[in-house]
Scaffold this motif. Sequence first.
Motif, PDB file in Angstrom:
ATOM      1  N   VAL A  77       0.883  -1.171   0.000  1.00  0.00           N
ATOM      2  CA  VAL A  77       0.000   0.000   0.000  1.00  0.00           C
ATOM      3  C   VAL A  77       0.917   1.215   0.000  1.00  0.00           C
ATOM      4  CG1 VAL A  77      -1.806   1.300   1.176  1.00  0.00           C
ATOM      5  CG2 VAL A  77      -1.800  -1.201   1.314  1.00  0.00           C
ATOM      6  N   HIS A  81      -1.821   6.383  -0.072  1.00  0.00           N
ATOM      7  CA  HIS A  81      -3.153   5.792   0.145  1.00  0.00           C
ATOM      8  C   HIS A  81      -3.281   5.111   1.503  1.00  0.00           C
ATOM      9  CE1 HIS A  81      -3.565   5.348  -4.486  1.00  0.00           C
ATOM     10  NE2 HIS A  81      -3.901   6.547  -4.071  1.00  0.00           N
ATOM     11  N   TRP A  84      -6.332   5.607   4.115  1.00  0.00           N
ATOM     12  CA  TRP A  84      -7.621   5.232   3.544  1.00  0.00           C
ATOM     13  C   TRP A  84      -7.738   3.724   3.362  1.00  0.00           C
ATOM     14  CZ3 TRP A  84      -5.128   9.706   2.614  1.00  0.00           C
ATOM     15  CH2 TRP A  84      -5.860  10.876   2.816  1.00  0.00           C
ATOM     16  N   ARG A  85      -6.649   3.071   3.019  1.00  0.00           N
ATOM     17  CA  ARG A  85      -6.693   1.635   2.758  1.00  0.00           C
ATOM     18  C   ARG A  85      -6.672   0.797   4.027  1.00  0.00           C
ATOM     19  NH1 ARG A  85      -8.174   3.727  -1.398  1.00  0.00           N
ATOM     20  NH2 ARG A  85      -7.182   3.360  -3.415  1.00  0.00           N
ATOM     21  N   SER A  90     -13.066   3.625   6.347  1.00  0.00           N
ATOM     22  CA  SER A  90     -12.808   4.702   5.384  1.00  0.00           C
ATOM     23  C   SER A  90     -13.673   4.624   4.137  1.00  0.00           C
ATOM     24  CB  SER A  90     -11.340   4.694   4.961  1.00  0.00           C
ATOM     25  OG  SER A  90     -11.099   3.625   4.065  1.00  0.00           O
ATOM     26  N   ALA A  92     -12.747   2.937   1.643  1.00  0.00           N
ATOM     27  CA  ALA A  92     -11.778   2.562   0.599  1.00  0.00           C
ATOM     28  C   ALA A  92     -10.782   1.544   1.142  1.00  0.00           C
ATOM     29  CB  ALA A  92     -11.049   3.799   0.105  1.00  0.00           C
ATOM     30  N   ALA A  93     -11.183   0.834   2.178  1.00  0.00           N
ATOM     31  CA  ALA A  93     -10.275  -0.076   2.881  1.00  0.00           C
ATOM     32  C   ALA A  93     -10.007  -1.354   2.098  1.00  0.00           C
ATOM     33  CB  ALA A  93     -10.857  -0.439   4.245  1.00  0.00           C
ATOM     34  N   VAL A  94      -8.792  -1.875   2.286  1.00  0.00           N
ATOM     35  CA  VAL A  94      -8.450  -3.198   1.750  1.00  0.00           C
ATOM     36  C   VAL A  94      -9.153  -4.254   2.604  1.00  0.00           C
ATOM     37  CG1 VAL A  94      -6.213  -2.471   0.805  1.00  0.00           C
ATOM     38  CG2 VAL A  94      -6.345  -3.344   3.162  1.00  0.00           C
ATOM     39  N   GLU A 152      -1.681  -3.016  -3.441  1.00  0.00           N
ATOM     40  CA  GLU A 152      -2.773  -3.620  -2.696  1.00  0.00           C
ATOM     41  C   GLU A 152      -2.852  -5.141  -2.900  1.00  0.00           C
ATOM     42  OE1 GLU A 152      -6.314  -1.214  -3.130  1.00  0.00           O
ATOM     43  OE2 GLU A 152      -5.129   0.595  -2.795  1.00  0.00           O
TER      44      GLU A 152
END
Length: 157
Positions: A77, A81, A84-85, A90, A92-94, A152
């Motif tokens: 990551v 980012h 947020w990840r 968020s 936009a999370a992994v 990611e």
Amino acid sequence: MDRRPRGPGPRGRHPAARLVSGTFASVDALLDHARSTIDRYPPAAAARLVEDGAQLVDIRPAWQREADGEIPGSLIVERNHLEWRLHPDSGAAVPQASHDQQWIVVCTEGYTSSLAAAALTSLGLRAGDLEGGLHGWRDAGLPVVAGPTAVEQVVTG
């Protein structure tokens, strides 16, 4: 003439650098403050934590990962980012993002990762960083594989 060493790491830090008028007097003071808010892990300790469920997260850009390699099992990551990840709320999370997940942030030498881990802890996440970064990991004899892995994704090797 002041001949004290300048900058982070082997060149030393200014012990007098401190918060002045709501700002940090130097980047060294900012780094010291960030490190006072996180746990830092030597490579062998980080490897043990990963075995127990912690997740390495490599924040380096692709060109650095291609040049120096990657740690197998790291989640990629890039720094811009990161918050947020990794923050599960968020939007936009992994998939790995969780309030319970322990993150160990990795950069090249362990400076940017300290600042990034401090940002994550300020969001309430469990984050620390890898002392010495990827170079410290490699110097400890721990595995490094060729990169770059797509953003990611988890590094396989």
